[in-house]
Design a protein around this motif. Structure first.
Motif, mmCIF file in Angstrom:
data_model
loop_
_atom_site.group_PDB
_atom_site.id
_atom_site.type_symbol
_atom_site.label_atom_id
_atom_site.label_comp_id
_atom_site.label_asym_id
_atom_site.label_seq_id
_atom_site.Cartn_x
_atom_site.Cartn_y
_atom_site.Cartn_z
ATOM 1 N N UNK A 72 -3.605 -6.053 10.344
ATOM 2 C CA UNK A 72 -2.879 -5.345 11.396
ATOM 3 C C UNK A 72 -1.951 -4.276 10.820
ATOM 4 N N UNK A 73 -1.365 -4.557 9.656
ATOM 5 C CA UNK A 73 -0.469 -3.585 9.019
ATOM 6 C C UNK A 73 -1.218 -2.332 8.611
ATOM 7 N N UNK A 74 -2.405 -2.524 8.011
ATOM 8 C CA UNK A 74 -3.207 -1.370 7.586
ATOM 9 C C UNK A 74 -3.736 -0.615 8.804
ATOM 10 N N UNK A 75 -4.138 -1.350 9.838
ATOM 11 C CA UNK A 75 -4.611 -0.687 11.046
ATOM 12 C C UNK A 75 -3.495 0.132 11.704
ATOM 13 N N UNK A 76 -2.279 -0.392 11.676
ATOM 14 C CA UNK A 76 -1.152 0.356 12.226
ATOM 15 C C UNK A 76 -0.943 1.651 11.448
ATOM 16 N N UNK A 194 -4.050 15.899 2.850
ATOM 17 C CA UNK A 194 -3.344 14.690 2.408
ATOM 18 C C UNK A 194 -3.622 13.521 3.359
ATOM 19 N N UNK A 195 -3.557 13.788 4.642
ATOM 20 C CA UNK A 195 -3.796 12.734 5.639
ATOM 21 C C UNK A 195 -5.216 12.189 5.552
ATOM 22 N N UNK A 196 -6.176 13.071 5.335
ATOM 23 C CA UNK A 196 -7.569 12.631 5.221
ATOM 24 C C UNK A 196 -7.764 11.758 3.990
ATOM 25 N N UNK A 197 -7.134 12.133 2.898
ATOM 26 C CA UNK A 197 -7.234 11.333 1.676
ATOM 27 C C UNK A 197 -6.600 9.955 1.885
ATOM 28 N N UNK A 198 -5.446 9.933 2.529
ATOM 29 C CA UNK A 198 -4.773 8.656 2.802
ATOM 30 C C UNK A 198 -5.609 7.784 3.725
ATOM 31 N N UNK A 199 -6.211 8.389 4.730
ATOM 32 C CA UNK A 199 -7.028 7.637 5.675
ATOM 33 C C UNK A 199 -8.205 6.969 4.974
ATOM 34 N N UNK A 200 -8.829 7.685 4.045
ATOM 35 C CA UNK A 200 -9.940 7.104 3.288
ATOM 36 C C UNK A 200 -9.465 5.923 2.442
ATOM 37 N N UNK A 201 -8.307 6.082 1.817
ATOM 38 C CA UNK A 201 -7.774 5.017 0.968
ATOM 39 C C UNK A 201 -7.427 3.775 1.781
ATOM 40 N N UNK A 202 -6.726 3.974 2.898
ATOM 41 C CA UNK A 202 -6.372 2.830 3.740
ATOM 42 C C UNK A 202 -7.618 2.200 4.363
ATOM 43 N N UNK A 203 -8.593 3.028 4.716
ATOM 44 C CA UNK A 203 -9.831 2.495 5.281
ATOM 45 C C UNK A 203 -10.570 1.619 4.285
#
Length: 271
Positions: A72-76, A194-203
């Motif tokens: 849930x934390x990562x999804x948030x 930056x946001x796209x890179x972070x999204x890939x990492x969190x995904x």
């Protein structure tokens, strides 16, 4: 009672009746509890092995709660990134509008709206936490996958504010010149990357946590089934045993009565 003498026939039938009664009690207990091993006295090896398996299953069950919170934390955080990207796109649209006009008043008004969106980006990042952990405000998260703590995943947080990782500057000079507007567009393009890179990492991290969560659930089920196989009774078999024991008790009782009849016949000789 040692002074009382019973015939061999009576003693044999009495012993058979006592054995049947013991087995009847044992079988009834198995049917009542659903287990063939209720204590170490029943089967020490099976009892302690089952306890060990159930203990590990319980430890892993406790970890599932933490893993669920991690998901849930990562999804948030992912939802926060998605929403921030929408605000960045809106800010970029304002900048492109500013390039379409040379009127300084209009540009100044668009620059003011741009500043409002930057404030919203910072506030949104601050609201993207779960259960006290916010990966978009620099918090880190460690997820433990086994009961010994030797398997885990560390998720490094980011600071998705305009002054942080996004690095979006405020509107310079109220966007009076096209150069100032283009500078803002450059910042917004970099923030999008930056946001796209972070999204890939969190995904990727989310996928790992969910995979381990499913694995943990399956392991818990395997452990519980293994423990049950060692201790649970076959209720069909025990029910059949109970019926057979009832019949045996009736036969033993009849045999004991016949043995006593023989003794009574000897007693009549002395009457």
């Amino acid at each position: 009672m040692s002074d009382i003498t019973l015939s061999a026939g009576v003693r044999n039938n009495l012993l058979a009746l006592q054995n049947a009664a013991d087995l009847f009690t044992q079988t009834s207990n198995r049917l009542a509890t659903g287990k063939k091993v209720n204590s170490a006295l029943d089967n020490p090896n099976s009892f302690f092995t089952a306890q060990s398996l159930q203990g590990r299953a319980s430890d892993l069950s406790n970890l599932l709660d933490a893993q669920s919170n991690a998901v849930q934390t990562v999804q948030a955080a992912n939802q926060g990134i998605t929403s921030i990207q929408k605000l960045v796109d809106s800010a970029k649209a304002l900048a492109n509008q500013a390039l379409q006009t040379t009127d300084t008043a209009t540009r100044s008004d668009l620059a003011t709206q741009f500043g409002t969106l930057l404030t919203q980006i910072d506030q949104l990042a601050g609201d993207s936490g779960f259960n006290g952990t916010n990966l978009l405000k620099g918090d880190n998260l460690t997820v433990t996958f086994n009961e010994t703590g030797t398997a885990s995943l560390s998720i490094t947080g980011v600071t998705d504010t305009t002054a942080g990782a996004l690095n979006i500057n405020a509107a310079v000079g109220a966007w009076a010149t096209s150069g100032n507007v283009n500078s803002a567009i450059t910042d917004l393009n970099a923030a999008t990357a930056t946001l796209r890179s972070q999204s890939k990492s969190f995904g990727s991290n989310l996928s790992v946590v969910q995979t381990r969560q499913d694995f943990t659930k399956n392991i818990i089920n395997t452990l519980q089934v293994g423990a049950d196989n060692l201790t649970l009774a076959d209720t069909n078999l025990e029910a059949a045993n109970l019926t057979a024991l009832q019949t045996r008790q009736q036969i033993s009782t009849t045999a004991l009565a016949l043995a006593n009849t023989q003794n009574n016949q000897v007693l009549r000789l002395f009457q």
